[in-house]
Design a protein around this motif. Sequence first.
Motif, PDB file in Angstrom:
ATOM      1  N   PRO A 116      -7.932  -1.084  -2.943  1.00  0.00           N
ATOM      2  CA  PRO A 116      -6.662  -1.693  -3.336  1.00  0.00           C
ATOM      3  C   PRO A 116      -5.880  -0.878  -4.381  1.00  0.00           C
ATOM      4  O   PRO A 116      -4.659  -0.792  -4.285  1.00  0.00           O
ATOM      5  N   VAL A 117      -6.584  -0.282  -5.332  1.00  0.00           N
ATOM      6  CA  VAL A 117      -5.865   0.441  -6.383  1.00  0.00           C
ATOM      7  C   VAL A 117      -5.198   1.692  -5.806  1.00  0.00           C
ATOM      8  O   VAL A 117      -4.035   1.988  -6.119  1.00  0.00           O
ATOM      9  N   ARG A 118      -5.926   2.388  -4.933  1.00  0.00           N
ATOM     10  CA  ARG A 118      -5.323   3.548  -4.252  1.00  0.00           C
ATOM     11  C   ARG A 118      -4.060   3.127  -3.501  1.00  0.00           C
ATOM     12  O   ARG A 118      -3.026   3.801  -3.575  1.00  0.00           O
ATOM     13  N   ASP A 119      -4.142   1.979  -2.808  1.00  0.00           N
ATOM     14  CA  ASP A 119      -2.987   1.516  -2.035  1.00  0.00           C
ATOM     15  C   ASP A 119      -1.791   1.229  -2.939  1.00  0.00           C
ATOM     16  O   ASP A 119      -0.656   1.543  -2.606  1.00  0.00           O
ATOM     17  N   CYS A 120      -2.059   0.611  -4.094  1.00  0.00           N
ATOM     18  CA  CYS A 120      -0.964   0.307  -5.022  1.00  0.00           C
ATOM     19  C   CYS A 120      -0.293   1.592  -5.478  1.00  0.00           C
ATOM     20  O   CYS A 120       0.931   1.704  -5.479  1.00  0.00           O
ATOM     21  N   ARG A 121      -1.120   2.574  -5.857  1.00  0.00           N
ATOM     22  CA  ARG A 121      -0.558   3.843  -6.340  1.00  0.00           C
ATOM     23  C   ARG A 121       0.205   4.547  -5.226  1.00  0.00           C
ATOM     24  O   ARG A 121       1.278   5.111  -5.445  1.00  0.00           O
ATOM     25  N   ALA A 122      -0.357   4.528  -4.021  1.00  0.00           N
ATOM     26  CA  ALA A 122       0.271   5.241  -2.905  1.00  0.00           C
ATOM     27  C   ALA A 122       1.619   4.624  -2.544  1.00  0.00           C
ATOM     28  O   ALA A 122       2.601   5.332  -2.310  1.00  0.00           O
ATOM     29  N   LEU A 123       1.675   3.316  -2.535  1.00  0.00           N
ATOM     30  CA  LEU A 123       2.934   2.663  -2.175  1.00  0.00           C
ATOM     31  C   LEU A 123       3.974   2.878  -3.271  1.00  0.00           C
ATOM     32  O   LEU A 123       5.157   3.109  -3.001  1.00  0.00           O
TER      33      LEU A 123
END
Length: 352
Positions: A116-123
Amino acid sequence: MKVGIIGFARSGKTTVFNSLTGAHAEVGAFGNREANLAVLKVPDERVDHLAAVYKPKKVAYADFQFVDVPPDEASGEEKALSSAALTALRQVEALVHVVRAFDNENVMHPLGGVDPVRDCRALEAEMQLEDLIIIERRLERLEKEHRKDREYEVLGRCKAHIEKDEPLRLLELNPQEEKVVSGFCFLSRKPLMLLGNYGDERIGQDDPSGLRAYAEQTDQTLIELCGAMEMEVCQLPEDERTAFREELGLGEESRTRFIKTAYAMLGLVSFLTTGETEVHAWTAPKGTRAQDAAGIIHSDLARGFIRAEVVHFDDFAAAGSMAKAKEAGHVRLEGKDYIVQDGDIILVRFNV
Ligand SMILES: Nc1nc2c(ncn2[C@@H]2O[C@H](COP(=O)(O)OP(=O)(O)OP(=O)(O)O)[C@@H](O)[C@H]2O)c(=O)[nH]1
Ligand SMILES: [Mg+2]
């Protein structure tokens, strides 16, 4: 209030969309599809009360209009924001990022494992990049025209801000600068809410994925829910839902939680208009002037604004009728700069 639901492919956007609006959009669908649109009405006892008193032809609750845009094949799945989504999202006033936090080996994550944290940063990075493209294009244009004016200065600051890897929503601007920027509809400037979509097994549990910690560190609003379960329960007959929720330990309905969180985070108030034709609740940002509130109802009302007759709902309800509220001196005449309060019943006097 228009809200865009964003997130990586198969993060549960449509599942969450259904659970918030009660819609029945297809979940787990593939290929190019249309965007889903649906409305979440904000339950409001004040509206119910006014409707009982006035028996109007029409009753309208404040609402959130959601748009859920599916990924398109052309844009590729490693990007959360397809070109169709980018177009649709320019118009929305707030964003909900559905972050996948559920395990399901049958559902592939486009970036690999669940993180989830990777996804937040990526978006976040995607949004900033999209904004940067617009900024640079515009700056180039202004340079060509030798226009080193306020717009040039403000956009330069926006650019520097993004180059520090910060979303534009964290850039402080005064009202004039805000005006310059608002026309560009920058994505990273829109209020963003994180919505952690957890698996059933996580109900009431700690969050080892780090999403909650990330939200706290970055001072972002996070709603945690179990999308699949929420959707299932919300499609049950209404009288069975409460018992089910209790049994499953689901807590407050996701839509109630969303409404509370959104009002608090976006700093919204509701004001009311009433009469024999219509009882209507409207949303406005806290601090809205009477004239701007009139404009939310209709642009003519703002243009020809003379005065507003204002009575707070509580005073109206205590008095029993508008005539009695007037007698008791609760109905005030306010000018265009009056700051509208939550629960104000407003009648705009105007002339166009
Ligand atoms: N176990 C579990 N599965 C879920 C949950 N939410 C969604 N899914 C599954 O994940 C798949 C994708 O869900 P959707 O709601 O269609 O996701 P989406 O983000 O709208 O997908 P796209 O529009 O294709 O990007 C479906 O098979 C869902 O059943 C959840 O909370 N738990
Ligand atoms: Mg979908």
